[in-house]
Design a protein around this motif. Sequence first.
Motif, mmCIF file in Angstrom:
data_model
loop_
_atom_site.group_PDB
_atom_site.id
_atom_site.type_symbol
_atom_site.label_atom_id
_atom_site.label_comp_id
_atom_site.label_asym_id
_atom_site.label_seq_id
_atom_site.Cartn_x
_atom_site.Cartn_y
_atom_site.Cartn_z
ATOM 1 N N ASP A 1 0.839 -1.192 0.000
ATOM 2 C CA ASP A 1 0.000 0.000 0.000
ATOM 3 C C ASP A 1 0.874 1.242 0.000
ATOM 4 O O ASP A 1 1.587 1.505 0.953
ATOM 5 C CB ASP A 1 -0.905 -0.008 1.233
ATOM 6 C CG ASP A 1 -1.795 1.220 1.305
ATOM 7 O OD1 ASP A 1 -1.929 1.932 0.295
ATOM 8 O OD2 ASP A 1 -2.356 1.465 2.381
ATOM 9 N N ASN A 2 0.810 2.007 -1.089
ATOM 10 C CA ASN A 2 1.599 3.230 -1.215
ATOM 11 C C ASN A 2 0.725 4.448 -1.041
ATOM 12 O O ASN A 2 1.010 5.510 -1.585
ATOM 13 C CB ASN A 2 2.279 3.294 -2.577
ATOM 14 C CG ASN A 2 3.337 2.236 -2.734
ATOM 15 O OD1 ASN A 2 3.633 1.509 -1.798
ATOM 16 N ND2 ASN A 2 3.894 2.131 -3.911
ATOM 17 N N SER A 3 -0.344 4.334 -0.267
ATOM 18 C CA SER A 3 -1.323 5.410 -0.165
ATOM 19 C C SER A 3 -0.744 6.713 0.349
ATOM 20 O O SER A 3 -1.248 7.777 0.026
ATOM 21 C CB SER A 3 -2.499 4.983 0.709
ATOM 22 O OG SER A 3 -2.064 4.696 2.019
ATOM 23 N N TRP B 1 2.547 10.165 -1.474
ATOM 24 C CA TRP B 1 2.494 11.545 -1.952
ATOM 25 C C TRP B 1 2.563 12.555 -0.815
ATOM 26 O O TRP B 1 2.596 13.741 -1.046
ATOM 27 C CB TRP B 1 1.271 11.773 -2.832
ATOM 28 C CG TRP B 1 -0.057 11.565 -2.171
ATOM 29 C CD1 TRP B 1 -0.777 10.414 -2.121
ATOM 30 C CD2 TRP B 1 -0.838 12.539 -1.479
ATOM 31 N NE1 TRP B 1 -1.946 10.621 -1.435
ATOM 32 C CE2 TRP B 1 -2.013 11.911 -1.037
ATOM 33 C CE3 TRP B 1 -0.650 13.897 -1.193
ATOM 34 C CZ2 TRP B 1 -2.994 12.574 -0.315
ATOM 35 C CZ3 TRP B 1 -1.632 14.552 -0.475
ATOM 36 C CH2 TRP B 1 -2.782 13.889 -0.053
ATOM 37 N N VAL C 1 -5.154 11.219 4.264
ATOM 38 C CA VAL C 1 -4.999 10.413 3.057
ATOM 39 C C VAL C 1 -6.307 9.679 2.763
ATOM 40 O O VAL C 1 -6.755 9.619 1.618
ATOM 41 C CB VAL C 1 -3.815 9.427 3.191
ATOM 42 C CG1 VAL C 1 -3.818 8.408 2.051
ATOM 43 C CG2 VAL C 1 -2.491 10.184 3.212
ATOM 44 N N ASP D 1 -8.493 9.771 -0.560
ATOM 45 C CA ASP D 1 -8.807 8.516 -1.237
ATOM 46 C C ASP D 1 -10.309 8.399 -1.497
ATOM 47 O O ASP D 1 -10.728 7.988 -2.576
ATOM 48 C CB ASP D 1 -8.334 7.322 -0.411
ATOM 49 C CG ASP D 1 -6.838 7.094 -0.490
ATOM 50 O OD1 ASP D 1 -6.139 7.817 -1.236
ATOM 51 O OD2 ASP D 1 -6.359 6.173 0.208
ATOM 52 N N ARG E 1 -0.586 9.419 -9.635
ATOM 53 C CA ARG E 1 -0.691 7.961 -9.654
ATOM 54 C C ARG E 1 -1.816 7.495 -8.736
ATOM 55 O O ARG E 1 -2.578 6.585 -9.062
ATOM 56 C CB ARG E 1 0.627 7.306 -9.234
ATOM 57 C CG ARG E 1 1.689 7.330 -10.299
ATOM 58 C CD ARG E 1 2.882 6.442 -9.946
ATOM 59 N NE ARG E 1 3.552 6.833 -8.713
ATOM 60 C CZ ARG E 1 4.507 7.763 -8.638
ATOM 61 N NH1 ARG E 1 4.891 8.405 -9.732
ATOM 62 N NH2 ARG E 1 5.072 8.031 -7.488
ATOM 63 N N ARG E 2 -1.940 8.154 -7.581
ATOM 64 C CA ARG E 2 -2.984 7.784 -6.625
ATOM 65 C C ARG E 2 -4.366 8.078 -7.197
ATOM 66 O O ARG E 2 -5.280 7.269 -7.075
ATOM 67 C CB ARG E 2 -2.768 8.544 -5.303
ATOM 68 C CG ARG E 2 -3.588 8.027 -4.178
ATOM 69 C CD ARG E 2 -3.099 6.665 -3.767
ATOM 70 N NE ARG E 2 -3.965 6.126 -2.724
ATOM 71 C CZ ARG E 2 -4.012 4.861 -2.393
ATOM 72 N NH1 ARG E 2 -3.230 4.000 -2.991
ATOM 73 N NH2 ARG E 2 -4.819 4.441 -1.447
ATOM 74 N N LEU F 1 -7.186 5.116 -7.890
ATOM 75 C CA LEU F 1 -8.468 5.131 -7.200
ATOM 76 C C LEU F 1 -9.631 5.445 -8.126
ATOM 77 O O LEU F 1 -10.723 4.894 -7.970
ATOM 78 C CB LEU F 1 -8.424 6.113 -6.036
ATOM 79 C CG LEU F 1 -7.526 5.666 -4.899
ATOM 80 C CD1 LEU F 1 -7.232 6.814 -3.963
ATOM 81 C CD2 LEU F 1 -8.144 4.508 -4.156
#
Length: 111
Positions: free
Chosen positions: A2-4, A7, A23, A27, A101-102, A106
């Motif tokens: 998980d790279n949530s 950023w 975050v 999300d 990227r996020r 999502l």
Amino acid sequence: MDNSAEWVPPSCSLPTAERPLRVAEFDRLFSDSVVGFERTDVRTLRVTLDRDAEADARSLAERESGCCSFFDFGFDTSDSVLTMSVVVPESHADVLDALARRVGALAGANR
């Protein structure tokens, strides 16, 4: 993996314990409301959202600018959509890369 939070820059002044909550708010906004997005240049990300997400998007942007002052959020509205522009100094382009990227991960997850 998980790279949530990738950023979230080290310079962020939001207390570490509160970062996962922030975050999660972003999300939720990205997964529920993104209509489209584009990286217009190295410093700018434009995210198109459902118009009914305006209050949440503006609130998040205001709070995020308070702890990461290098973010510059702008909004443009039309009858059906809200465009949120996220602009950063070139020195923070890597943060914007990770945010883009996020958004992409999502926005595509629930479409």
